[in-house]
Design an enzyme around this catalytic site. Structure first.
Site, mmCIF file in Angstrom:
data_model
loop_
_atom_site.group_PDB
_atom_site.id
_atom_site.type_symbol
_atom_site.label_atom_id
_atom_site.label_comp_id
_atom_site.label_asym_id
_atom_site.label_seq_id
_atom_site.Cartn_x
_atom_site.Cartn_y
_atom_site.Cartn_z
ATOM 1 N N ASP A 25 0.852 -1.196 0.000
ATOM 2 C CA ASP A 25 0.000 0.000 0.000
ATOM 3 C C ASP A 25 0.885 1.242 0.000
ATOM 4 O OD1 ASP A 25 -2.947 1.004 0.585
ATOM 5 O OD2 ASP A 25 -1.582 2.226 1.774
ATOM 6 N N ILE A 26 0.601 2.187 -0.905
ATOM 7 C CA ILE A 26 1.369 3.434 -0.983
ATOM 8 C C ILE A 26 1.004 4.312 0.213
ATOM 9 C CG2 ILE A 26 1.881 5.469 -2.376
ATOM 10 C CD1 ILE A 26 1.154 3.884 -4.843
ATOM 11 N N GLU A 39 -4.677 2.384 -4.365
ATOM 12 C CA GLU A 39 -3.222 2.386 -4.277
ATOM 13 C C GLU A 39 -2.695 1.101 -3.657
ATOM 14 O OE1 GLU A 39 -4.822 4.385 -0.546
ATOM 15 O OE2 GLU A 39 -5.307 4.272 -2.665
#
Length: 481
Positions: free
Chosen positions: A347-348, A391
């Protein structure tokens, strides 16, 4: 046409009366204004009936649930505008002003709820965007509860109450379109423009209301807003229907082309069978080669169509649908061959800040860069990288133990940390958080449970400060807690 001519005549009479005999013509102007209002309402009723007939006919011809819902919305919305203009259906049954108040609010709020249903079906929110679907569902319940509360309000505040609920509904739909990322961009732009135009009409109506303009003028603004919305929504559905027909036509053309190629090859093969045996053998080989080439081309086209259905358009990785299919297959193979199966969830970090600071185009560029880096680190053909949503990325690593998965996750974190995304004159630095878990033939485990473990590992990495990897062994966690 007669109604339009009559309306123009009454307008001219009003102008001449006001300029010619201003002192003695007050009564005549008022009478003319009332007649003009009636003619405008008659025109609105007639044109609305034509619109509804066209929509229901279109829905029946195309067998479209969305178009049928749209026709129902136009029906209730037009009735709501007529009630606000003084034409009430309950007037045939009662003279109680509070019942008229409830009728106006009921029709206005019902039209908002129907438009929510239309939006849910148009963008498939229940399937693809569960959060947006829950938002509209809860807002529909709140709007429905306003109707019994209308008994507590004065009839003079009915219009203001309906306008407020309509404005809140439009703002909620704008928020939903902003969060929607899985549909056609042109469709989102047209739908957002429709909502913005309707909000502009609402603001204009508020101004006229607080500047003490007559209810007739405000009702004319509502009619104008209805017709602008009807035209734009009809164009939206026509554009959607056109795109569907275009895609179906292209698919049919490809199928027909393949069928014609096969038929032509079969005819030529039949002709060759009537010739001498020596010529038959040589020509059969040539034609068979051509047929194989045609079949290979057809297979390539089918493979390309299959990839389009399983690949994410933005990142180039596999999509969520492919992940759901692949994880089940790899889980069964792992259990059958007694091999480990690892999952990495990436996950960004602070991705919302990137969108808010640099814009959604820069956010998309960041997703593309991270996906490209992940793809380059998957060195085995059996490893699968998917964009799980937004994301988030999910990696399926068959025959990989926890140490190998941890090493790959740490490599992903390190590479993203060193990577810089250039957006015009700005440099965007990114970090990612990773969760890792490994299935090693534990009992009573399913693919869904494996994902819950890796999701908890990602949550642990986020809670520990982000930009790191956390491993969650399956045997050391109680999911029921």
């Amino acid at each position: 046409m007669r109604n339009v001519i009559n309306s123009l005549i009454f307008c001219l009479i009003t102008l001449f009366t006001s300029f010619g005999v201003m002192a003695h013509g007050t009564h005549l102007v008022a009478k003319t204004s009332v007649l003009l209002q009636l003619h405008i309402q008659h025109i609105f009723i007639g044109s609305s009936l034509i619109l509804l007939l066209m929509c229901f006919t279109w829905a029946k011809a195309s067998r479209s649930y969305s178009v049928a819902t749209l026709a129902l919305f136009f029906t209730v919305k037009s009735l709501s505008i007529l009630v606000a203009g003084g034409i009430s259906l309950l007037a045939l049954l009662t003279n109680n002003l509070y019942f008229f108040n409830v009728e106006s609010i009921l029709l206005a709020n019902l039209s908002n709820i129907i438009f929510f249903i239309f939006t849910i079906k148009l963008f498939a929110l229940k399937k693809d965007e569960h959060n947006s679907y829950q938002l509209l569902l809860r807002l529909s319940i709140i709007i429905a509860l306003i109707v019994p509360l209308s008994f507590l309000f004065s009839p003079n505040h009915t219009w203001l109450l309906t306008q407020i609920s309509t404005s809140i509904s439009l703002l909620a739909l704008l928020y939903v379109t902003k969060c929607e990322k899985t549909v056609n961009v042109d469709l989102l732009k047209i739908f957002s423009l429709i909502l913005i135009v309707q909000l502009s009409f609402n603001v204009l109506a508020y101004l006229l209301y607080y500047l003490s303009f007559s209810a007739h003028i405000i009702n004319c603004v509502d009619m104008s807003a209805f017709w602008v919305m009807a035209i734009m929504v009809t164009y939206l559905m026509g554009h959607t229907y056109f795109c569907q027909l275009r895609d179906e036509k292209l698919a049919q053309q490809q199928v027909m082309s393949s069928v014609k190629t096969s038929e032509l090859a079969q005819k030529e093969l039949q002709i060759l069978q009537d010739e001498s045996q020596e010529q038959l053998e040589s020509r059969v080989q040539e034609r068979t080669l051509e047929l194989n080439i045609a079949l290979q081309e057809l297979e390539a086209v089918n493979q390309e169509l299959k990839e389009k259905n399983t690949l994410d358009d933005l990142s180039g990785l596999y999509n969520r649908r492919y992940y759901d299919q692949k994880i089940v297959a790899e889980f069964r193979r792992s259990r059958r061959n007694l091999t480990p199966l690892s999952i990495i969830l990436v996950d960004i970090d602070h991705f919302k800040n990137v969108n808010d600071s640099f814009g959604h185009l820069a956010g998309d560029k960041c997703i593309v860069e991270v996906a490209s880096m992940i793809k380059s680190l998957l060195r085995r053909s059996s490893d699968v990288g998917c964009r799980y949503g937004g994301e988030e990325f999910c990696l399926i690593l068959p025959e990989t133990d926890d140490k190998g998965a941890l090493a790959l996750a740490q490599e992903i974190c390190e590479n993203v940390r060193q990577q810089q995304v250039y957006n015009n004159e700005n440099v965007i630095k990114l970090t990612v958080s990773c969760g890792v878990t490994t299935y090693q033939q534990e009992k009573e485990i399913t693919p869904e449970i494996i994902f819950e473990y890796v999701d908890k590992a990602l949550y642990k990495a986020k809670a520990a400060g982000r930009d790191q990897v956390q491993v969650m062994p399956i045997e050391k966690i109680n999911l029921s807690s």
